[in-house]
Design a protein around this motif. Structure first.
Motif, PDB file in Angstrom:
ATOM      1  N   LEU A 189       0.657  -1.152  -0.014  1.00 26.58           N
ATOM      2  CA  LEU A 189       0.093  -0.127  -0.026  1.00 26.58           C
ATOM      3  C   LEU A 189       0.851   1.185   0.099  1.00 26.58           C
ATOM      4  N   THR A 190       0.366   2.363  -0.503  1.00 24.57           N
ATOM      5  CA  THR A 190       1.042   3.454  -0.664  1.00 24.57           C
ATOM      6  C   THR A 190       0.809   4.406   0.542  1.00 24.57           C
ATOM      7  N   PHE A 191       0.352   3.970   1.713  1.00 27.55           N
ATOM      8  CA  PHE A 191      -0.111   4.684   2.943  1.00 27.55           C
ATOM      9  C   PHE A 191       1.428   4.559   3.731  1.00 27.55           C
ATOM     10  N   TYR A 192       2.447   5.330   3.331  1.00 28.86           N
ATOM     11  CA  TYR A 192       3.691   4.917   3.986  1.00 28.86           C
ATOM     12  C   TYR A 192       3.783   5.516   5.200  1.00 28.86           C
ATOM     13  N   ARG A 193       2.929   6.543   5.686  1.00 25.35           N
ATOM     14  CA  ARG A 193       2.878   7.243   6.945  1.00 25.35           C
ATOM     15  C   ARG A 193       2.317   6.094   7.717  1.00 25.35           C
ATOM     16  N   LEU A 194       1.113   5.527   7.690  1.00 28.90           N
ATOM     17  CA  LEU A 194       0.614   4.656   8.470  1.00 28.90           C
ATOM     18  C   LEU A 194       1.201   3.302   8.629  1.00 28.90           C
ATOM     19  N   ASN A 195       2.058   2.990   7.396  1.00 30.00           N
ATOM     20  CA  ASN A 195       2.887   1.703   7.828  1.00 30.00           C
ATOM     21  C   ASN A 195       4.116   2.169   8.687  1.00 30.00           C
ATOM     22  N   ARG A 196       4.449   3.172   8.816  1.00 34.74           N
ATOM     23  CA  ARG A 196       5.559   3.700   9.717  1.00 34.74           C
ATOM     24  C   ARG A 196       5.088   3.650  11.086  1.00 34.74           C
ATOM     25  N   TYR A 197       3.730   3.846  11.213  1.00 33.07           N
ATOM     26  CA  TYR A 197       3.162   3.968  12.703  1.00 33.07           C
ATOM     27  C   TYR A 197       2.747   2.409  13.072  1.00 33.07           C
ATOM     28  N   TYR A 198       2.530   1.666  12.030  1.00 34.25           N
ATOM     29  CA  TYR A 198       2.267   0.190  12.263  1.00 34.25           C
ATOM     30  C   TYR A 198       3.509  -0.589  12.727  1.00 34.25           C
ATOM     31  N   LEU A 199       4.448  -0.468  12.167  1.00 33.59           N
ATOM     32  CA  LEU A 199       6.024  -0.650  12.301  1.00 33.59           C
ATOM     33  C   LEU A 199       6.418  -0.341  13.636  1.00 33.59           C
ATOM     34  N   LEU A 200       6.245   0.914  13.806  1.00 31.55           N
ATOM     35  CA  LEU A 200       6.783   1.352  15.257  1.00 31.55           C
ATOM     36  C   LEU A 200       5.956   0.632  16.383  1.00 31.55           C
ATOM     37  N   LEU A 201       4.571   0.565  16.204  1.00 31.76           N
ATOM     38  CA  LEU A 201       3.719   0.004  17.085  1.00 31.76           C
ATOM     39  C   LEU A 201       4.130  -1.552  17.151  1.00 31.76           C
ATOM     40  N   ALA A 202       4.343  -2.046  16.232  1.00 29.67           N
ATOM     41  CA  ALA A 202       4.853  -3.478  16.215  1.00 29.67           C
ATOM     42  C   ALA A 202       6.017  -3.740  17.238  1.00 29.67           C
ATOM     43  N   LEU A 203       6.836  -3.039  16.867  1.00 33.62           N
ATOM     44  CA  LEU A 203       8.107  -2.903  18.082  1.00 33.62           C
ATOM     45  C   LEU A 203       7.807  -2.580  19.485  1.00 33.62           C
ATOM     46  N   THR A 204       7.074  -1.701  19.580  1.00 32.30           N
ATOM     47  CA  THR A 204       6.867  -0.978  21.029  1.00 32.30           C
ATOM     48  C   THR A 204       5.866  -1.865  21.634  1.00 32.30           C
ATOM     49  N   PHE A 205       4.852  -2.330  21.181  1.00 30.31           N
ATOM     50  CA  PHE A 205       3.907  -3.509  21.652  1.00 30.31           C
ATOM     51  C   PHE A 205       4.525  -4.702  22.041  1.00 30.31           C
ATOM     52  N   SER A 206       5.452  -5.119  20.837  1.00 31.33           N
ATOM     53  CA  SER A 206       5.849  -6.364  21.198  1.00 31.33           C
ATOM     54  C   SER A 206       6.796  -6.739  22.419  1.00 31.33           C
ATOM     55  N   VAL A 207       7.524  -5.333  22.531  1.00 37.32           N
ATOM     56  CA  VAL A 207       8.569  -5.450  23.748  1.00 37.32           C
ATOM     57  C   VAL A 207       7.787  -5.178  25.173  1.00 37.32           C
ATOM     58  N   THR A 208       6.850  -4.407  25.224  1.00 35.16           N
ATOM     59  CA  THR A 208       6.190  -3.977  26.485  1.00 35.16           C
ATOM     60  C   THR A 208       4.997  -4.904  26.924  1.00 35.16           C
ATOM     61  N   TYR A 209       4.209  -5.341  25.807  1.00 36.95           N
ATOM     62  CA  TYR A 209       3.101  -6.021  26.567  1.00 36.95           C
ATOM     63  C   TYR A 209       3.596  -7.300  27.293  1.00 36.95           C
ATOM     64  N   PRO A 210       4.428  -8.058  26.936  1.00 45.42           N
ATOM     65  CA  PRO A 210       4.953  -9.217  27.950  1.00 45.42           C
ATOM     66  C   PRO A 210       5.156  -8.693  29.352  1.00 45.42           C
ATOM     67  N   LEU A 211       5.280  -7.753  29.633  1.00 49.25           N
ATOM     68  CA  LEU A 211       5.669  -6.967  30.974  1.00 49.25           C
ATOM     69  C   LEU A 211       4.331  -6.736  31.820  1.00 49.25           C
TER      70      LEU A 211
END
Length: 382
Positions: free
Chosen positions: A29-51
């Protein structure tokens, strides 16, 4: 399983689900800004939610059933001989060592940026401030600085280069890069983490290319500039470079038609599935932990064993008149009478289960209408 291993397992599952959602649903998709937020969410959520301690959320609502009481000896006072280092401990030591090695490699990358910064001087080209370098480097930006060796480029390329790098600086794309590198320190062994890191680097270049072309720069001229600069070395590795290795993909995305807004629904569909899928593992793990915990089985230690037995045995004063006449008494699975029940030494008891009302009838039949006392002795266990 140790807490570290459980944490890494949960985080890696979340990373995998997020990347699968990105790869199959969002990357083209060409929604690059939304993809940016999605990928950052992927990292932050994956690192923090197991805590998050989901076990405490479940235990606050857990009631000990009145129908069943289990008495067990206090296992905390038992001592086991040391059998040497376990395999899980070796794995943990290896992981911590690998984390240190990868983190040290990140420090080397940061040192490379610092080296270029120290060996450069402040300069200006039109309205753009930058750091002038004499090293053989590709134009790149890091945090709020642009680094360029002007002797390596034609004057016609300057406008495209500075517009490109200025977008990196203004949108703080270095934050994406640093976040990806820090997460990579702890998940380097997972191929999915490599793919996510690469996707983050690609996506910020897609964002920048889109912004540059929106300023009116000729698309073909801009793509030729990318080809001309692609032969230059890309050190230091941590910067946002004017070119990336997968240049063919960048040009393909630049020539791609804008995605219809109807595809925005994919984010609404994918995100909840990924997040819920990640949480399901933690919730099931928390339930399993509670099912084997003292709260769910009402475990009673040796300190309360005597008190519980005194309330149950008919030969003790507090228990007189409390046991029903037709109470079913089982010792090691065998029905006994009240006289045999009195002869049991409390010290010989391994565990006592008391069943009442519906739970007793369901387990032992109509004979258990007035309740059941089920006793297992230590000798039976042996």
């Amino acid at each position: 399983m140790s807490e570290l291993m459980i944490y890494l397992l949960k985080a890696n599952i979340a990373l995998t689900l997020f990347y699968l959602g990105y790869y199959f649903g969002l990357r083209n998709l060409t929604f690059y800004r939304l993809n940016r937020y999605y990928l950052l969410l992927a990292l932050t959520f994956s690192v923090t939610y197991p805590l998050i301690n989901l076990k405490s959320l479940f235990s606050s609502k857990l009631d000990i059933p009145a129908e069943i009481i289990t008495a067990l000896p206090d296992l905390n006072n038992l001592h086991f001989s040391q059998q040497g280092m376990e395999f899980s401990e070796i794995i943990e030591y290896f992981l911590w060592f690998s984390f240190a090695v990868v983190f040290f490699n990140l420090l080397i990358k940061l040192r490379g940026v610092l080296k270029v910064h120290v060996n450069s001087i402040p300069a200006h080209w039109n309205i753009y401030p930058y750091r002038k370098s004499q090293e053989d480097i590709t134009p790149f930006s890091f945090w709020k600085s642009i680094y360029l060796n002007p002797d390596k480029h034609n004057k016609e390329e300057f406008d495209k280069i500075f517009k490109h790098e200025y977008i990196h600086v203004r949108q703080l794309h270095s934050l994406d890069t640093l976040t990806a590198e820090l997460v990579f320190v702890f998940f380097w062994y997972n191929p999915i983490c490599w793919f996510i890191r690469q996707s983050i680097h690609e996506n910020i270049e897609f964002i920048t290319d889109q912004k540059v072309l929106s300023t009116g720069i000729n698309k073909q001229s801009y793509q030729y500039s990318l080809l001309n600069i692609s032969s230059l070395p890309t050190e230091p590795a941590l910067g946002n470079h004017f070119n990336i290795k997968n240049l063919k993909k960048r040009i393909k995305m630049m020539n791609k038609n804008q995605t219809s807004n109807s595809h925005l629904s994919k984010y609404v569909f994918i995100l909840p599935i990924v997040i819920i899928g990640s949480l399901i593992f933690s919730i099931s793990n928390a339930k399993e932990s509670l099912d084997s915990s003292p709260l769910s089985t009402s475990i009673i230690t040796n300190e309360r064993m005597a008190e519980e037995q005194n309330s149950l045995l008919p030969n003790t004063e507090p228990a007189k008149g409390r046991l029903p006449e037709n109470l079913l008494i089982l010792v090691n699975g065998v029905k006994v009478n009240e006289e045999d029940f009195k002869k049991i030494n409390p010290k010989d008891i391994e565990s006592i289960n008391v069943y009442k009302e519906e739970s007793a009838i369901e387990r032992f039949g109509k004979e258990a209408t007035d309740g059941v006392i089920e006793i297992f002795t230590k000798a039976n266990k042996k």
